[in-house]
Write a protein that holds these residues in place. Sequence first.
Motif, mmCIF file in Angstrom:
data_model
loop_
_atom_site.group_PDB
_atom_site.id
_atom_site.type_symbol
_atom_site.label_atom_id
_atom_site.label_comp_id
_atom_site.label_asym_id
_atom_site.label_seq_id
_atom_site.Cartn_x
_atom_site.Cartn_y
_atom_site.Cartn_z
ATOM 1 N N VAL A 1 17.991 42.929 48.954
ATOM 2 C CA VAL A 1 16.632 43.195 48.496
ATOM 3 C C VAL A 1 16.560 44.615 47.950
ATOM 4 O O VAL A 1 16.938 45.565 48.637
ATOM 5 C CB VAL A 1 15.627 43.032 49.643
ATOM 6 C CG1 VAL A 1 14.217 43.375 49.168
ATOM 7 C CG2 VAL A 1 15.670 41.614 50.194
ATOM 8 N N ILE B 1 10.967 43.510 42.384
ATOM 9 C CA ILE B 1 11.748 43.394 43.611
ATOM 10 C C ILE B 1 12.789 42.306 43.452
ATOM 11 O O ILE B 1 12.455 41.130 43.278
ATOM 12 C CB ILE B 1 10.843 43.069 44.805
ATOM 13 C CG1 ILE B 1 9.757 44.129 44.921
ATOM 14 C CG2 ILE B 1 11.663 42.995 46.078
ATOM 15 C CD1 ILE B 1 8.817 43.919 46.064
ATOM 16 N N TYR C 1 13.786 39.074 46.591
ATOM 17 C CA TYR C 1 12.625 38.994 47.477
ATOM 18 C C TYR C 1 11.442 38.487 46.674
ATOM 19 O O TYR C 1 11.398 38.648 45.456
ATOM 20 C CB TYR C 1 12.328 40.403 48.021
ATOM 21 C CG TYR C 1 11.356 40.472 49.169
ATOM 22 C CD1 TYR C 1 10.021 40.813 48.967
ATOM 23 C CD2 TYR C 1 11.782 40.237 50.467
ATOM 24 C CE1 TYR C 1 9.137 40.895 50.016
ATOM 25 C CE2 TYR C 1 10.911 40.335 51.527
ATOM 26 C CZ TYR C 1 9.590 40.658 51.298
ATOM 27 O OH TYR C 1 8.713 40.748 52.357
ATOM 28 N N SER C 2 10.462 37.878 47.361
ATOM 29 C CA SER C 2 9.263 37.385 46.694
ATOM 30 C C SER C 2 8.060 38.254 47.045
ATOM 31 O O SER C 2 7.842 38.582 48.213
ATOM 32 C CB SER C 2 8.976 35.941 47.105
ATOM 33 O OG SER C 2 7.691 35.549 46.647
ATOM 34 N N ASN D 1 6.931 38.323 39.627
ATOM 35 C CA ASN D 1 7.460 38.906 40.860
ATOM 36 C C ASN D 1 7.400 40.435 40.828
ATOM 37 O O ASN D 1 8.376 41.127 41.133
ATOM 38 C CB ASN D 1 8.906 38.455 41.119
ATOM 39 C CG ASN D 1 9.264 38.490 42.589
ATOM 40 O OD1 ASN D 1 8.462 38.117 43.447
ATOM 41 N ND2 ASN D 1 10.463 38.935 42.912
ATOM 42 N N ASP E 1 7.877 44.341 53.372
ATOM 43 C CA ASP E 1 8.296 43.917 54.705
ATOM 44 C C ASP E 1 7.937 42.446 54.890
ATOM 45 O O ASP E 1 6.928 41.979 54.350
ATOM 46 C CB ASP E 1 7.621 44.769 55.781
ATOM 47 C CG ASP E 1 8.283 44.616 57.129
ATOM 48 O OD1 ASP E 1 9.184 45.416 57.429
ATOM 49 O OD2 ASP E 1 7.907 43.685 57.877
ATOM 50 N N HIS E 2 8.765 41.727 55.676
ATOM 51 C CA HIS E 2 8.521 40.309 55.906
ATOM 52 C C HIS E 2 7.239 40.061 56.696
ATOM 53 O O HIS E 2 6.636 39.005 56.590
ATOM 54 C CB HIS E 2 9.695 39.693 56.674
ATOM 55 C CG HIS E 2 10.969 39.680 55.895
ATOM 56 N ND1 HIS E 2 11.110 38.966 54.737
ATOM 57 C CD2 HIS E 2 12.152 40.299 56.109
ATOM 58 C CE1 HIS E 2 12.345 39.119 54.276
ATOM 59 N NE2 HIS E 2 12.993 39.935 55.079
ATOM 60 N N PHE F 1 12.043 47.476 53.386
ATOM 61 C CA PHE F 1 12.655 47.602 52.060
ATOM 62 C C PHE F 1 11.928 48.673 51.240
ATOM 63 O O PHE F 1 10.700 48.681 51.162
ATOM 64 C CB PHE F 1 12.606 46.268 51.319
ATOM 65 C CG PHE F 1 13.224 45.136 52.080
ATOM 66 C CD1 PHE F 1 12.455 44.080 52.548
ATOM 67 C CD2 PHE F 1 14.591 45.124 52.356
ATOM 68 C CE1 PHE F 1 13.016 43.048 53.255
ATOM 69 C CE2 PHE F 1 15.169 44.095 53.069
ATOM 70 C CZ PHE F 1 14.381 43.052 53.523
#
Length: 127
Positions: free
Chosen positions: A2, A24, A27-28, A76, A98-99, A116
């Motif tokens: 990422v 990015i 990553y989404s 994106n 961040d997730h 990230f």
Amino acid sequence: QVQPVESGGGSVQAGGSLRLSCQIFGYSVNMGCMAWFRQLPGNEREGVAAIDSDGTTFYVDSVKGRFTISKDSGENHLYLQMATLQPEDTAMYYCAADHRECFPGILWRVVGSFVFWGRGTQVTVAT
């Protein structure tokens, strides 16, 4: 891997506008929390604006009404539209992701809330 990549920084006169972009890779933008931070030399990095997976936005008081954070799922990209820029907005601006969903209160403004990071883009506002 990422990797956020910022662009759009530059030099403007006070009162001017800029739009920062963050692409990015790996990553989404629809996942978790995404944010823009800024940092002056010798100062801590601070969160400026954040956006959650459902589009809920968060801003530090100093930029409310002047900055707008948004994301484009198709491209994106994460964006920060900055208007009525002032010399105190001069800083290196970083894209972060961040997730997890954005933390409430002031916690989303903390560096440790994001995994990230991009390498930054410089914004300079002249008087």
